[in-house]
Design a protein around this motif. Sequence first.
Motif, short mmCIF file in Angstrom:
data_model
loop_
_atom_site.label_atom_id
_atom_site.label_comp_id
_atom_site.label_asym_id
_atom_site.label_seq_id
_atom_site.Cartn_x
_atom_site.Cartn_y
_atom_site.Cartn_z
N THR A 1 0.84 -1.20 0.00
CA THR A 1 0.00 0.00 0.00
C THR A 1 0.88 1.25 0.00
O THR A 1 0.62 2.21 -0.73
N ASP B 1 -6.61 -1.67 -3.81
CA ASP B 1 -5.93 -2.35 -2.72
C ASP B 1 -6.78 -3.56 -2.34
O ASP B 1 -8.00 -3.52 -2.50
N GLU B 2 -6.17 -4.60 -1.82
CA GLU B 2 -6.89 -5.84 -1.49
C GLU B 2 -7.68 -6.29 -2.73
O GLU B 2 -8.89 -6.49 -2.66
#
Length: 509
Positions: free
Chosen positions: A228, A306-307
Amino acid sequence: MFSKIFSAAVVGLDAEMVEVEADTGGGEHGFFTVVGLPDKAVTEARERVRSAIKNSSFDFPRVKVTVNLAPAYLPKHGPAFDLPIAVSILRKNGYLDEKINLNDFVFTGELALNGDLRPITGALSIALCAQQAGKTCLFLPEENAAEAKLAREIKVIPLKNLLQLILHLRGEIAIPEQPYRDPELYNIPIEFDMQHVKGQEHIKRAMEIAAAGGHNLLMFGPPGSGKTMLAKTFPSILPDLSFAEALEVTKIYSVSGKLREKNGLVKSRPFRAPHHTASSAALVGGGAVPTPGEISLAHRGVLFLDEFAEFPRPVLEAMRQPLEDGVITVSRAAGHLEFPAKFILIASMNPCPCGYYGDRGRNCSCSAIQIQNYRKKISGPILDRIDMHLEVPRVEFKKLAEEIPAENSAAIRERVTKARAIQAERFKNDKFIANAEMSSEKVRQCCALNDEAKKLIAAAVSSLNLSARAYFRILKLARTIADLEEKREISPTHLAEALQYREKSSLDK
Ligand SMILES: Nc1ncnc2c1ncn2[C@@H]1O[C@H](COP(=O)(O)OP(=O)(O)OP(=O)(O)O)[C@@H](O)[C@H]1O
Ligand SMILES: [Mg+2]
């Protein structure tokens, strides 16, 4: 005779001219209708216009009032028609003499009940449309004036309220026009400089390539490895927006009602990071009145997912067409609309549900089935559209504790900007900006390989079972790597580096 003045309706990202006609008489007192495919907000204009006219010390007609917004087939949304409706009625009612020529003017703005003007969305699109239609002057709320003036040629008059406008048109007062100022463009969010990321040199190198050629990138690695953090530093190495790009981005933010810049222009590259709970419509755009989604808000910038594996599959699948074409087509009853969506996709995920698969220090507690199911969440076609697959290992403590500063973003950005300049020269007669956007035909022209490199790619295509898409994407990536070295020819080394970003991902299978 009825009165007629001009306004514009925003449709998708652009605007179209609308004629606003007003007629009075032939009916009961107090009856006020608006026709011409208006939505609810436009119909509600009746109440706002009536009050605004009365509170600006004019009389509202005591007979039937009919307003027509033409052409009728064009959908008209939002409250921006308040002002043109009011002006048209006042003209019909004799407050603006017939001798005052309004034919070259365009009016837009929302009215408050006291006659004050409120900002609208899509001001730049309206200004560009008015300019193209040969109109000479645009009257709109003062908050939108700087943005509208970006269209440059058209005269823009910033308004505070309805009364002021009427007095100006009558020549009783003079409102100064909005001056044009050349905007400065800048980019760097300093707190996320790459020099603060310790180690991870290979990821930084890959990010430099991605930034230089506009390539998509997926990072996978254990929790806390800095995925991140790395993604957040990415905008700091992107080149500044050109003025033309900034205008495109500004239009998108303006029609979405997300323009926050004081002087009306979005200056830095967008960085959008929607959460994985976002809906398909929020991500790709849509709605009853189609508005741009996250992928369009990320146009000319970065979309950070993200994720990645937590995004529902249908949401990711909706991105297949825009990832390929750089535009998203939204279909509605009223027809198709296109929003641009040329962004760099940066995705990050853990390699398995517990996060530690392949980690040198900790054992993974997931079963083979769990790992397989986790990875299956991202389809092959989506992975095929990602040029660079990167493993982000945990940084060793020794590296973390190191005092030697890493290279800063400004130095990397300089190299990226140089590579972009080479691309600008290459594409001076094309519509492309970065290598990643090249068509297959353009790849054939610009990515010629020597015999040795040809052998290498032929071997890779057969041993890795690469798709035609993957083949072209690898060539584009190799082109960018050669551009960073300022080399005209793509060497086998460039190609080998490009191949390595694709083949090593264990997520492909
Ligand atoms: N290479 C690095 N250099 C300096 N700090 C780092 C580095 N890697 C991680 N960190 C620190 O660790 C924190 C967590 O990193 P980050 O959130 O980027 O990890 P992640 O890989 O995204 O983890 P997760 O998979 O759990 O989301 C960062 O905010 C940063 O303070
Ligand atoms: Mg993270």
